[in-house]
Design a protein around this motif. Structure first.
Motif, short mmCIF file in Angstrom:
data_model
loop_
_atom_site.label_atom_id
_atom_site.label_comp_id
_atom_site.label_asym_id
_atom_site.label_seq_id
_atom_site.Cartn_x
_atom_site.Cartn_y
_atom_site.Cartn_z
N ASN A 37 -4.52 11.85 -2.74
CA ASN A 37 -5.44 12.82 -2.15
C ASN A 37 -5.69 13.91 -3.19
O ASN A 37 -4.78 14.67 -3.53
CB ASN A 37 -4.84 13.43 -0.88
N LEU A 41 0.84 -1.19 0.00
CA LEU A 41 0.00 0.00 0.00
C LEU A 41 0.88 1.24 0.00
O LEU A 41 1.64 1.47 0.95
CB LEU A 41 -0.93 0.01 1.22
N ASP A 44 0.47 4.83 0.40
CA ASP A 44 -0.51 5.82 0.83
C ASP A 44 -0.09 7.21 0.35
O ASP A 44 1.04 7.64 0.58
CB ASP A 44 -0.63 5.80 2.36
N GLU A 45 -1.02 7.89 -0.34
CA GLU A 45 -0.76 9.22 -0.89
C GLU A 45 0.56 9.21 -1.68
O GLU A 45 1.51 9.91 -1.38
CB GLU A 45 -0.75 10.29 0.20
N ALA A 83 -2.27 2.02 -4.50
CA ALA A 83 -1.83 3.37 -4.14
C ALA A 83 -3.03 4.29 -4.01
O ALA A 83 -4.05 4.10 -4.67
CB ALA A 83 -0.86 3.92 -5.20
N THR A 84 -2.90 5.27 -3.13
CA THR A 84 -3.94 6.28 -2.96
C THR A 84 -3.37 7.65 -3.32
O THR A 84 -2.18 7.89 -3.20
CB THR A 84 -4.47 6.31 -1.52
#
Length: 245
Positions: free
Chosen positions: A77, A33, A35-36, A74-75
């Motif tokens: 924002n 993962l 993140d951001e 993946a994220t």
């Protein structure tokens, strides 16, 4: 604040053994993962390029395979853009799909709040599948029959994206491959061992939109990639039947 070596791993000299040893980075997992991800520097983002395409990393000219199965989630924002870096097209192309999560509905949010009040942690979630079973599922999905006409349809969609007047860079061959692989997964969820044209249509938006780079004029006119994919689906004739249907 991550460095590329934190992701791929580094060679560390062990004085007792009088030699360098490879210390794996965070990428050595079945599910990774990020993140951001757009907060990572370009060099850090580039550390994912090889592993997402080849399922291996190269450190000091030595290749190391990551565990299988392997997936990067993946994220991004979309609100806070300060301190972020745009993901290069080559990296976006390596992601099978891009999905917009949005807000949960009322009932789902109630469950989230209740779980938080009860102190439920994601670490307490029970596993529903082990690695061996997952590998069997992946193998079965890959066996889903895909007629040449379906493959041609996916390729024609990708080709049409490259010729669209509002698109500067269209979907690469990875986009065509992603359409078929995703369609095989959709077919399996419907209990079929063959792919139909509607399966390709169902995955067209999440598979193609992030692969399209629009022209400056299209962006000024506030044209969205989703609208372009709508036009591609409307203008590209689908096969009338699929083998095995």
């Amino acid at each position: 604040d991550l460095l590329p070596g934190d992701i791929t791993g580094v060679m560390v000299y062990h004085q007792s053994a009088e030699r360098f040893q490879f210390h794996p980075g965070g990428i050595f997992a079945n599910v990774v993962l990020a993140d951001e991800i757009n907060r990572g520097t370009p060099k850090t983002q580039a550390a994912l390029l090889e592993v997402m395409a080849e399922r291996r990393v190269t450190v000091d000219s030595v290749s190391h395979d990551v565990p299988r199965p392997f997936m990067v989630v993946a994220t991004q924002n979309p609100i806070e853009l300060e301190g972020t870096y745009r993901l290069p097209e080559a990296q976006l192309d390596r992601f099978l799909m891009r999905l917009s999560v949005g807000y949960p509905d009322h009932n789902a949010e109630v469950l989230v709040v209740l779980g938080d009040c009860a102190g439920v942690s994601p670490d307490e979630l029970p596993s529903v599948l082990d690695i061996a079973d997952l590998q069997k599922v992946i193998a079965e999905v890959r066996k889903s029959r895909v007629a040449p006409e379906i493959v041609s349809y996916a390729v024609r969609l990708a080709e049409a994206s490259r010729a669209h007047p509002a698109v500067r860079y269209g979907a690469s061959p990875r986009g065509s491959i992603a359409l078929i692989r995703s369609a095989q997964g959709i077919a399996a969820t419907h209990g079929r061992d063959y792919v139909i044209p509607d399966d390709v249509k169902d995955v067209a938006h999440p598979v193609l939109c992030h692969r399209l780079v629009l022209t400056p004029d299209a962006e000024l006119n506030q044209l969205r990639a989703e609208q372009v994919v709508d036009e591609l689906l409307a203008d590209t004739a689908a096969p009338t039947a699929a083998a095995g249907s």
